[in-house]
Design an enzyme around this catalytic site. Structure first.
Site, mmCIF file in Angstrom:
data_model
loop_
_atom_site.group_PDB
_atom_site.id
_atom_site.type_symbol
_atom_site.label_atom_id
_atom_site.label_comp_id
_atom_site.label_asym_id
_atom_site.label_seq_id
_atom_site.Cartn_x
_atom_site.Cartn_y
_atom_site.Cartn_z
ATOM 1 N N GLY A 1 108.971 4.891 -4.398
ATOM 2 C CA GLY A 1 108.540 6.408 -3.743
ATOM 3 C C GLY A 1 109.325 7.447 -3.936
ATOM 4 C CG ASN B 1 112.629 5.804 -2.896
ATOM 5 O OD1 ASN B 1 111.815 5.339 -3.993
ATOM 6 N ND2 ASN B 1 112.988 6.801 -2.698
ATOM 7 C CE LYS C 1 107.542 12.242 -1.511
ATOM 8 N NZ LYS C 1 107.698 10.930 -1.070
ATOM 9 C CG ASP D 1 114.281 11.142 -6.556
ATOM 10 O OD1 ASP D 1 115.256 11.224 -5.738
ATOM 11 O OD2 ASP D 1 113.140 11.039 -5.710
ATOM 12 C CE1 TYR E 1 113.567 11.847 4.285
ATOM 13 C CE2 TYR E 1 111.509 13.517 4.903
ATOM 14 C CZ TYR E 1 112.676 12.908 4.137
ATOM 15 O OH TYR E 1 112.843 13.762 2.769
ATOM 16 C CG ASP F 1 107.780 11.720 2.431
ATOM 17 O OD1 ASP F 1 106.576 11.580 2.327
ATOM 18 O OD2 ASP F 1 108.603 11.249 1.533
ATOM 19 C CG ASP F 2 110.500 15.247 0.882
ATOM 20 O OD1 ASP F 2 110.792 15.212 1.875
ATOM 21 O OD2 ASP F 2 110.599 14.988 -0.046
#
Ligand code: GDL
Length: 430
Positions: A13, A259, A45, A231, A165, A121-122
């Site tokens: 993820g 993740n 993503k 990341d 989240y 998310d994001d």
């Protein structure tokens, strides 16, 4: 209704280059072999069709790859969750958009997938003008579309990732967060709910914090665990154990999906120790699990000469966010001491450093000769940098002990330069 089995496994993820097909197949082999692990979730993503172009169906070659993954999970008795992230630009109230979402999920359902996650998310947390006329809040829009999916795909399991989240995103007031409260009230209680803990990357997650969340969202959350994700910082990599979570935490959750690092081969210890955490009932010791896992990990290095000491050094230097293993701690302490004291006082610190340097160099030499080139490439940058810094300290020690002239740096090429360093120097003066 009987409680669903605890979900536990790996979640792809992260941002950046997704894992390769052969790496995912290797992962499934691990998950199958490790007690306690039962699930893989597909959510890279930067799979174009997962997020940016979520409306478009997968072209045949991509679809065939997904099919192979789903079939491999079935063969290995693992759950496969396909996720879609339409939140960047979806109009929640549009029938056209709803049909695109259904078509896409049906495409994946037709190749054998039975579990789906919808991720918000994001994303910008504001409704479009059109949606504002239909929904009274962001939570209502998301709950509505997700409940509709749950009803439409009634034979499938549906999971949901909220826009808020983690505790930090709720300004550490989870009980008072209007968005979460509304979701708790409106999202069908059979829909799984992701949460990353108090922070996006949570070093520790207390039982109390999840109890509080449970009261708000009216179900046990599934932990989207970013502990080993890297990341967000290209200079970091994490080989350490699953840690900072007590065994009691499991009672408050309906699952844990890790993740982890973007670099596939970095994830052996993080995932292996998660499997050990999951099956442990009493006396959980992350360090012990980590040592055992590290020794197993050697078999994948394509060079059986790598010693337990070398593998331990590797993991201890690149351990977890904000923490190192014993060897890393000792090493930093020794360098700190050496740099701040005259050579007559160095004593054991110099030996600690020299032995570290020797082990690091021999590990690097063995890695250069490994047949698992993929693993070498995954670890190359952080290891190379560590080696260079170590060489720098080593030359500095030599110079200091010789007390001759000025210190000449061993660096042959200019490094630590460029726009990032320039900005960081200005912004983070300390
Ligand atoms: C995030 C992203 C995730 C990313 C992680 C670490 C969630 C729910 N979303 O915010 O894709 O890998 O941080 O950078 O965690």
């Amino acid at each position: 209704m009987a409680e669903k089995p605890f979900i536990c496994g790996a979640l792809e993820g992260f941002y950046g280059r997704p894992w390769r097909q052969d790496q995912r197949l290797q992962l499934f082999q691990w998950l199958k072999d490790w007690d306690g692990m039962n699930t893989y979730m597909y959510a890279p993503k930067d799979d174009l069709y997962h997020r940016s172009q979520w409306r478009d169906l997968y072209p045949n070659n991509n679809l065939n790859e997904l099919k192979e993954l789903i079939q491999s999970c079935q063969k290995n008795e693992l759950g496969f969750i396909y996720s879609i992230a339409p939140g960047l630009d979806i109009t929640y109230s549009s029938e056209y958009e709803w049909n695109r979402l259904v078509d896409k999920i049906e495409q994946i359902q037709n190749i054998g997938c039975q579990q789906f996650a919808i991720l918000f998310d994001d994303i910008p947390s504001k409704l479009s003008d059109k949606d504002e006329q239909v929904y009274s809040s962001f939570a209502e829009a998301q709950a509505n579309i997700t409940n509709r999916l749950f009803d439409y795909f009634s034979d499938s399991n549906i999971l949901f990732c909220p826009t808020v989240y983690c505790g930090q995103m709720a300004n550490y007031d989870v009980s008072g967060n209007k968005y979460l409260i509304e979701l708790g009230d409106q999202l069908n209680s059979n829909i799984g709910f992701f949460w990353t803990g108090p922070e996006v990357v949570s070093k520790d997650i207390s039982v109390e914090s999840i109890k509080e969340l449970r009261r708000v969202i009216k179900r046990k959350p599934i932990l989207w665990d970013n502990l080993h994700a890297n990341d967000y910082d290209i200079r970091q990599i994490f080989f350490g154990p699953y840690m900072g979570r007590s065994l009691e935490l499991k009672d408050e959750l309906s699952g844990i999906l890790s993740n982890p690092n973007c670099q596939f081969w970095a994830n052996y210890n993080p995932l292996r120790t998660l499997s050990q955490y999951q099956i442990t009932e009493t006396d959980w010791c992350p360090k012990q699990a980590y040592t055992e896992s590290s020794n197993e990990w050697i078999q994948y290095f394509g060079n059986t000469n790598i010693s337990e000491e070398e593998i331990q050094l590797l993991g201890d230097c690149f351990y977890a966010p904000g923490s190192m293993g014993d060897i890393g701690i000792q090493m930093v302490e020794s360098i700190q001491f050496i740099m701040n004291h005259p050579p007559e006082e160095w004593d054991s610190h110099c030996n600690t450093f020299k032995s570290f340097e020797k082990t690091l160099n021999s590990l690097c030499e063995k890695l250069m000769a490994t047949t698992n080139r993929d693993l070498l490439y995954d670890f190359y940058l952080p290891l190379w940098e560590l080696r260079e810094e170590t060489e720098f300290v080593s030359k500095w020690i030599e110079w200091k002990q010789s007390s001759k002239g000025e210190f000449i740096s061993p660096e042959l090429v200019p490094r630590r330069q460029g726009i990032l360093y320039d900005i960081q120097k200005i912004v983070h003066k300390d």
